[in-house]
Scaffold this active site. Structure first.
Site, PDB file in Angstrom:
ATOM      1  N   LYS A 110      23.345  -1.000  27.954  1.00  0.00           N
ATOM      2  CA  LYS A 110      24.471  -1.901  28.200  1.00  0.00           C
ATOM      3  C   LYS A 110      24.172  -3.316  27.669  1.00  0.00           C
ATOM      4  O   LYS A 110      23.055  -3.596  27.249  1.00  0.00           O
ATOM      5  CB  LYS A 110      24.782  -1.939  29.704  1.00  0.00           C
ATOM      6  CG  LYS A 110      25.141  -0.568  30.302  1.00  0.00           C
ATOM      7  CD  LYS A 110      26.404  -0.025  29.686  1.00  0.00           C
ATOM      8  CE  LYS A 110      26.945   1.293  30.207  1.00  0.00           C
ATOM      9  NZ  LYS A 110      26.192   2.236  30.955  1.00  0.00           N
TER      10      LYS A 110
HETATM   11  C1  LIG Z   1      26.922   3.238  32.011  1.00  0.00           C
HETATM   12  C2  LIG Z   1      28.235   3.508  32.590  1.00  0.00           C
HETATM   13  C3  LIG Z   1      28.403   3.813  33.946  1.00  0.00           C
HETATM   14  C4  LIG Z   1      27.265   4.125  34.884  1.00  0.00           C
HETATM   15  O1  LIG Z   1      26.326   3.165  35.001  1.00  0.00           O
HETATM   16  P1  LIG Z   1      24.844   3.573  35.490  1.00  0.00           P
HETATM   17  O2  LIG Z   1      24.234   2.217  35.693  1.00  0.00           O
HETATM   18  O3  LIG Z   1      24.219   4.324  34.366  1.00  0.00           O
HETATM   19  O4  LIG Z   1      24.965   4.340  36.734  1.00  0.00           O
HETATM   20  C5  LIG Z   1      29.679   3.970  34.432  1.00  0.00           C
HETATM   21  N1  LIG Z   1      30.742   3.863  33.637  1.00  0.00           N
HETATM   22  C6  LIG Z   1      30.636   3.591  32.322  1.00  0.00           C
HETATM   23  C7  LIG Z   1      31.861   3.477  31.498  1.00  0.00           C
HETATM   24  C8  LIG Z   1      29.382   3.420  31.758  1.00  0.00           C
HETATM   25  O5  LIG Z   1      29.292   3.175  30.439  1.00  0.00           O
END
Ligand SMILES: *Cc1c(COP(=O)(O)O)cnc(C)c1O
Length: 378
Positions: free
Chosen positions: A185
């Protein structure tokens, strides 16, 4: 591990960031405490939210905002299918029913207000928007629709840290928003997440539920603020820890710079791709929208062979991806999603490709990717 010449993402940590983590270990206190509080303060300031509550990952953040919004069995929640499965799983965690709605089109692959409107029933309690790729898309229009129809708007803003529309940060358009600090992210920590809300009740409930609904955490006891605790309801261990909170705080200071580098590379991609027939990038952010440029995606013409193009790029050392296999097509959902009709989502999911995009991607690398993509298309 495959040695990509141009990987999808590249993680680089400054010495100051590594030092911030090392300092936590030297301090002798690792579980949720002062560094977490500082991260929450900075994060609230950054997004303009009244409250920020740090949790162990983005999925936990989604689960908690669904609970704090009071969503439960018998409720329907309208969600995109073009998202990571966690968005939809969160609805099921609280016993509610996800109802899929379509995206606008292949050039604007985010939840379409008209499609959402068509799926509203007497059981609908909430809408969860996901700002695909970091683009605000129709978030403001969805907030208006939710308000008009008396529904709760929640935001999966995992792609949208640093993005805004009309000066308002993603995640703050509805009752609550969820962010992720997963390693791919825009603010990479490994595992981590955040809930933001302006609602005092939602913030309090989220704080309580992230730590077993205990009335005091161990940091309170260490500080002498509490000597015992009560457990008010069924809660969870969704706590972040101090090393990750310290890293997130350090990374937050460079997020805007990272995002503007992403934005510059996205512009360069658009210019280069304009010369390639049959490759159409996702629409650039319009009007007063600022994208976080989490992903750079483009759709290929119907007569192009996507798998062959990806293979050709891989042969040139370029890593690509697909965001996403639509949730209603996954085995865990396809049986219950019988009769669901999402033509734009299906069309996009069959034709879209994700190209490398990250803050340390160079102009030369963008040129190389565009050049090899043009060759693969030919
Ligand atoms: C990464 C992501 C999540 C989940 O996040 P985690 O920290 O991996 O649990 C949820 N929704 C979207 C759209 C994502 O890209």
């Amino acid at each position: 591990m495959h040695e990509w010449k141009v990987p999808l993402g590249r993680l680089e940590f400054g010495e100051d960031e590594i030092e911030a983590v090392a300092a936590v270990y030297r301090s002798g206190w690792l579980s949720m405490g002062p560094r977490t509080e500082e991260l929450e303060r900075r994060f609230a300031e950054y997004t303009g939210a009244r409250h920020a509550v740090a949790v162990t990952n983005g999925t936990a953040a989604l689960h908690l905002i669904c609970l704090a919004a009071g969503i439960g069995p018998g409720d329907e929640v309208i969600v995109p299918s073009l998202t990571f499965v966690a968005t939809v799983n969160a609805v099921r965690y609280v016993g509610a029913t996800p109802v899929f709605a379509d995206v606008n089109g292949v050039d604007r692959p985010w939840l379409a207000p008209a499609a959402v409107s068509g799926r509203i029933s007497d059981q609908t309690a909430a809408i969860i928007n996901m700002a695909y790729g970091g683009y605000p898309g129709d978030t403001a229009a969805l907030a208006e629709l939710a308000a008009d129809r008396g529904l709760v708007l929640l935001e999966d803003a995992a792609h949208g840290l640093g993005a805004s529309a009309g000066g308002r940060h993603l995640g703050t358009f509805g009752l609550a928003g969820a962010f992720s600090f997963f390693s791919n992210k825009n603010l990479p920590v490994g595992e981590g997440g955040m809930v933001v809300t302006d609602d005092d009740g939602v913030a309090e409930r989220t704080r309580l539920l992230r730590s077993h609904a205990m009335t005091a955490v161990s940091w309170d006891r260490r500080r002498g603020r509490a000597s015992g605790y009560d457990v008010r309801e069924l809660g969870f261990n969704y706590r972040i820890d101090e090393p990750r909170a310290a890293l997130a705080t350090a990374r937050l200071a460079r997020l805007d710079r990272d995002n503007s580098l992403r934005a510059e590379r996205a512009v360069a991609y658009r210019e280069a791709l304009a010369a390639i027939a049959g490759v159409e990038p996702t629409a650039a952010p319009a009007g007063d929208s600022i994208s976080a440029h989490h992903l750079f995606t483009a759709v290929l013409d119907r007569d192009l062979d996507r798998a062959a193009i990806r293979e050709s790029l891989a042969g040139d050392g370029i890593e690509t991806s697909l965001h996403y296999p639509p949730v209603h097509r996954l085995s865990a959902y396809s049986r219950t999603a019988d009769g669901v009709n999402l033509p734009q989502t299906d069309e996009y999911a069959t034709r879209a490709i994700t190209l490398p995009l990250h803050p340390s991607l160079s102009q030369e690398e963008v040129g190389y990717v565009a050049d090899r993509l043009a060759a693969a298309v030919r």
